[in-house]
Design a protein around this motif. Structure first.
Motif, PDB file in Angstrom:
ATOM      1  N   ALA A 205       0.840  -1.197   0.000  1.00 47.38           N
ATOM      2  CA  ALA A 205       0.000   0.000   0.000  1.00 47.38           C
ATOM      3  C   ALA A 205       0.875   1.246   0.000  1.00 47.38           C
ATOM      4  O   ALA A 205       1.989   1.240   0.531  1.00 47.38           O
ATOM      5  CB  ALA A 205      -0.917   0.001   1.210  1.00 47.38           C
ATOM      6  N   LEU A 206       0.334   2.307  -0.590  1.00 48.87           N
ATOM      7  CA  LEU A 206       1.025   3.584  -0.644  1.00 48.87           C
ATOM      8  C   LEU A 206       0.008   4.689  -0.445  1.00 48.87           C
ATOM      9  O   LEU A 206      -1.033   4.713  -1.116  1.00 48.87           O
ATOM     10  CB  LEU A 206       1.716   3.761  -1.993  1.00 48.87           C
ATOM     11  CG  LEU A 206       2.393   5.110  -2.256  1.00 48.87           C
ATOM     12  CD1 LEU A 206       3.618   5.254  -1.360  1.00 48.87           C
ATOM     13  CD2 LEU A 206       2.775   5.225  -3.712  1.00 48.87           C
ATOM     14  N   SER A 207       0.302   5.600   0.472  1.00 49.01           N
ATOM     15  CA  SER A 207      -0.519   6.797   0.672  1.00 49.01           C
ATOM     16  C   SER A 207       0.384   8.001   0.537  1.00 49.01           C
ATOM     17  O   SER A 207       1.500   8.003   1.068  1.00 49.01           O
ATOM     18  CB  SER A 207      -1.165   6.789   2.044  1.00 49.01           C
ATOM     19  OG  SER A 207      -2.108   5.749   2.130  1.00 49.01           O
ATOM     20  N   LEU A 208      -0.092   9.014  -0.154  1.00 46.73           N
ATOM     21  CA  LEU A 208       0.684  10.208  -0.384  1.00 46.73           C
ATOM     22  C   LEU A 208      -0.241  11.409  -0.217  1.00 46.73           C
ATOM     23  O   LEU A 208      -1.319  11.451  -0.814  1.00 46.73           O
ATOM     24  CB  LEU A 208       1.267  10.200  -1.790  1.00 46.73           C
ATOM     25  CG  LEU A 208       2.092  11.385  -2.241  1.00 46.73           C
ATOM     26  CD1 LEU A 208       3.359  11.493  -1.410  1.00 46.73           C
ATOM     27  CD2 LEU A 208       2.428  11.247  -3.719  1.00 46.73           C
ATOM     28  N   ALA A 209       0.156  12.358   0.625  1.00 44.67           N
ATOM     29  CA  ALA A 209      -0.656  13.544   0.851  1.00 44.67           C
ATOM     30  C   ALA A 209       0.252  14.749   1.085  1.00 44.67           C
ATOM     31  O   ALA A 209       1.385  14.608   1.538  1.00 44.67           O
ATOM     32  CB  ALA A 209      -1.556  13.345   2.064  1.00 44.67           C
ATOM     33  N   SER A 210      -0.266  15.905   0.750  1.00 49.31           N
ATOM     34  CA  SER A 210       0.466  17.147   1.029  1.00 49.31           C
ATOM     35  C   SER A 210      -0.436  18.057   1.850  1.00 49.31           C
ATOM     36  O   SER A 210      -1.643  18.069   1.687  1.00 49.31           O
ATOM     37  CB  SER A 210       0.896  17.822  -0.273  1.00 49.31           C
ATOM     38  OG  SER A 210      -0.230  18.166  -1.043  1.00 49.31           O
ATOM     39  N   THR A 211       0.196  18.811   2.732  1.00 50.14           N
ATOM     40  CA  THR A 211      -0.531  19.733   3.598  1.00 50.14           C
ATOM     41  C   THR A 211       0.180  21.077   3.584  1.00 50.14           C
ATOM     42  O   THR A 211       1.373  21.157   3.888  1.00 50.14           O
ATOM     43  CB  THR A 211      -0.571  19.210   5.048  1.00 50.14           C
ATOM     44  OG1 THR A 211      -1.126  17.890   5.032  1.00 50.14           O
ATOM     45  CG2 THR A 211      -1.388  20.098   5.938  1.00 50.14           C
ATOM     46  N   PRO A 212      -0.526  22.143   3.208  1.00 48.80           N
ATOM     47  CA  PRO A 212       0.107  23.461   3.244  1.00 48.80           C
ATOM     48  C   PRO A 212       0.427  23.874   4.677  1.00 48.80           C
ATOM     49  O   PRO A 212      -0.311  23.538   5.614  1.00 48.80           O
ATOM     50  CB  PRO A 212      -0.940  24.392   2.632  1.00 48.80           C
ATOM     51  CG  PRO A 212      -2.170  23.588   2.398  1.00 48.80           C
ATOM     52  CD  PRO A 212      -1.896  22.180   2.746  1.00 48.80           C
ATOM     53  N   VAL A 213       1.510  24.557   4.836  1.00 47.15           N
ATOM     54  CA  VAL A 213       1.925  25.041   6.151  1.00 47.15           C
ATOM     55  C   VAL A 213       1.930  26.562   6.105  1.00 47.15           C
ATOM     56  O   VAL A 213       2.487  27.171   5.212  1.00 47.15           O
ATOM     57  CB  VAL A 213       3.330  24.520   6.523  1.00 47.15           C
ATOM     58  CG1 VAL A 213       3.777  25.075   7.849  1.00 47.15           C
ATOM     59  CG2 VAL A 213       3.332  22.996   6.530  1.00 47.15           C
ATOM     60  N   GLY A 214       1.328  27.155   7.123  1.00 46.97           N
ATOM     61  CA  GLY A 214       1.394  28.615   7.217  1.00 46.97           C
ATOM     62  C   GLY A 214       0.136  29.323   6.899  1.00 46.97           C
ATOM     63  O   GLY A 214      -0.859  28.982   6.489  1.00 46.97           O
TER      64      GLY A 214
END
Length: 78
Positions: free
Chosen positions: A69-78
């Motif tokens: 399994a692979l999970s990939l996520a991005s979260t903006p900071v700031g």
């Protein structure tokens, strides 16, 4: 050489591998499963956030012997 099937599951669809391929052992088949996920993620990462992918690996008797399994996520900071 043992025969393995790689069923791919993503956001929109599942693909059941009906042909399969030969690998020396389950460990080698798992490595192939991880490579498949990496290849798919390269193509799909720009379309989905988060991205969740998995591969079920079946043996010649069609029993699931491993999953990757692979999970990939991005979260903006700031």
């Amino acid at each position: 050489m043992p025969h393995y099937f790689f069923d791919i599951h993503d956001h929109e669809l599942s693909h059941q591998d009906d042909e399969g391929s030969e690998w020396p052992d389950t460990t080698s088949a798992q490595s192939q499963g991880r490579r498949l996920l990496a290849d798919i993620a390269r193509d799909e990462a720009s379309r989905y956030d988060p991205l969740h992918l998995s591969v079920s690996i079946r043996d010649a008797q069609r029993r699931v012997v491993a999953t990757c399994a692979l999970s990939l996520a991005s979260t903006p900071v700031g």
